[in-house]
Design an enzyme around this catalytic site. Structure first.
Site, PDB file in Angstrom:
ATOM      1  NE  ARG A  86      -4.228   0.735  -0.439  1.00  0.00           N
ATOM      2  CZ  ARG A  86      -5.500   1.327  -0.130  1.00  0.00           C
ATOM      3  NH1 ARG A  86      -5.779   1.242   1.386  1.00  0.00           N
ATOM      4  NH2 ARG A  86      -6.179   2.046  -0.559  1.00  0.00           N
ATOM      5  CD  GLN A 187     -13.684   2.888   1.568  1.00  0.00           C
ATOM      6  OE1 GLN A 187     -14.609   3.548   0.876  1.00  0.00           O
ATOM      7  NE2 GLN A 187     -12.497   2.340   1.098  1.00  0.00           N
ATOM      8  CG  ASP A 228      -4.452   7.015   3.914  1.00  0.00           C
ATOM      9  OD1 ASP A 228      -4.394   5.433   3.875  1.00  0.00           O
ATOM     10  OD2 ASP A 228      -5.949   7.181   4.070  1.00  0.00           O
ATOM     11  CG  ASN A 238      -8.262  11.053   4.144  1.00  0.00           C
ATOM     12  OD1 ASN A 238      -7.805   9.996   4.983  1.00  0.00           O
ATOM     13  ND2 ASN A 238      -9.588  11.313   4.130  1.00  0.00           N
TER      14      ASN A 238
END
EC number: 5.3.1.23
Length: 342
Positions: A86, A187, A228, A238
């Site tokens: 990631r 989400q 993030d 993000n």
């Protein structure tokens, strides 16, 4: 390793299990993640997600592999494979840097276990500190808007932005939370709505495109999001759609706050342009799949642009809420994020 349980991670019988976040809220299903291949697959499929949680799951797996007899060389290869899983989530890199230091100690097995468990406990404490600091910014009667999922599902603790909201609600200062669904993988609609319901926090689910209308009608008092990665100049990567909300909030004069632990800071990244942005599968946009099955609504050969994240410029952010406290734009302009010691 001792038995361990967080909202989304479980260690039992020296095996790692993750809560399948693609199955929520219809089904609460735990999946084995005891090999590098399994965990990387879960990360790519977003069955385990959230920048802090990804870093923690990778750290726990390395410790368990060490206890289960993997050699130092095998663990080094595993670490590099996990690091690449990631690219936007800097928490993963920061956690694995610490695990790498433990790996090269003489007694690397207990060192890895100790470091992984320390990271879990630190994350819980970081979340609590963020919640306390951020809740001071939430005024009585607030109607808050949040994006994606930033709660206990994404961390080992109470969460980042959602932790702030939960803490402020417990103090009696939150009247309602607007939860945008967060396309394309929902989400917000699946995970944040579920978490708020479990906590008893009043919320209303909206589509992403409804945020502007709510702001124009004076129905939003502040926007709270996670991160993030935070660059040295304060730019924030993000979930895709964060930048849109920041622009809308700026236009309507609404505070826009970013809540994240110090592990999300990247002082070596000069600005948002230097943050790698993951491109994801077109099928996430052309249809939807879940425990209910799969549906495709777009034409078979539709061309798709599907970045997982966007970058919000620092100029649009009212405050960065860290475990060390609230950082205001003036401090960011003076270079506070260019040092890892904030």
């Amino acid at each position: 390793m001792q038995t361990l349980q967080t909202t989304s991670l479980r260690v039992a019988d020296n095996q790692l299990f993750i809560l399948d976040q693609q199955a929520l809220p219809q089904e609460k299903r735990w999946l084995d993640a005891s090999t590098v291949e399994a965990l990387v697959g879960h990360i790519h499929a977003l069955r385990v997600r959230g920048a802090p949680l990804i870093g923690l799951s990778a750290s726990l797996l390395l410790a368990l592999l060490a206890e289960n007899g993997h050699s130092r060389d095998q663990l080094a290869v595993a670490l590099d494979t996990l690091r690449a899983s990631r690219p936007t989530a800097v928490n993963l890199m920061n956690n694995l840097d610490r695990m790498k230091q433990a790996l090269w100690q003489e007694d690397f097995v207990p060192a890895l276990v100790t470091e992984a468990l320390r990271l879990i406990e630190e994350d819980k404490q970081l979340c609590d500190a963020i919640a306390r600091a951020g809740s001071q910014l939430v005024k009585p009667g607030s109607r808050l808007l949040t994006h994606c999922n930033t709660g206990g599902l994404a961390t080992a603790g109470v969460g980042t932005a959602l932790g702030v909201i939960a803490h402020a609600f417990a103090a009696g200062n939150v009247n309602n939370v607007w939860v945008d669904e967060t396309r394309p993988l929902l989400q917000g609609g699946r995970l944040t709505a579920w978490e708020l319901g479990e906590l008893g926090v009043p919320y209303q689910l909206i589509t992403d495109s409804m945020a502007a209308s709510l702001m124009a009608k004076g129905q939003v008092d502040a926007v709270w999001v996670g991160a993030d990665r935070i660059a040295a100049n304060g730019d924030v990567a993000n979930k895709i759609g964060t930048y849109s909300l920041a622009v809308l909030a700026k236009f309507h004069g609404i505070p826009f706050y970013v809540a994240a632990p110090q592990t999300t800071l990247d002082p070596h990244c000069p600005n948002g342009e230097a943050i790698p942005i993951e491109q994801r599968d077109a099928r996430e946009v052309t249809g939807v799949a879940g425990s209910f099955g799969a549906v495709q609504w777009a034409p078979e050969n539709a061309q798709v642009y599907n970045p997982a994240f966007d970058v919000t410029p620092a100029a649009l952010i009212s405050g960065w809420v860290l475990d060390t406290g609230v950082v205001l734009p003036e401090a960011v302009e003076q270079g506070v994020f260019k040092s890892s010691a904030v």
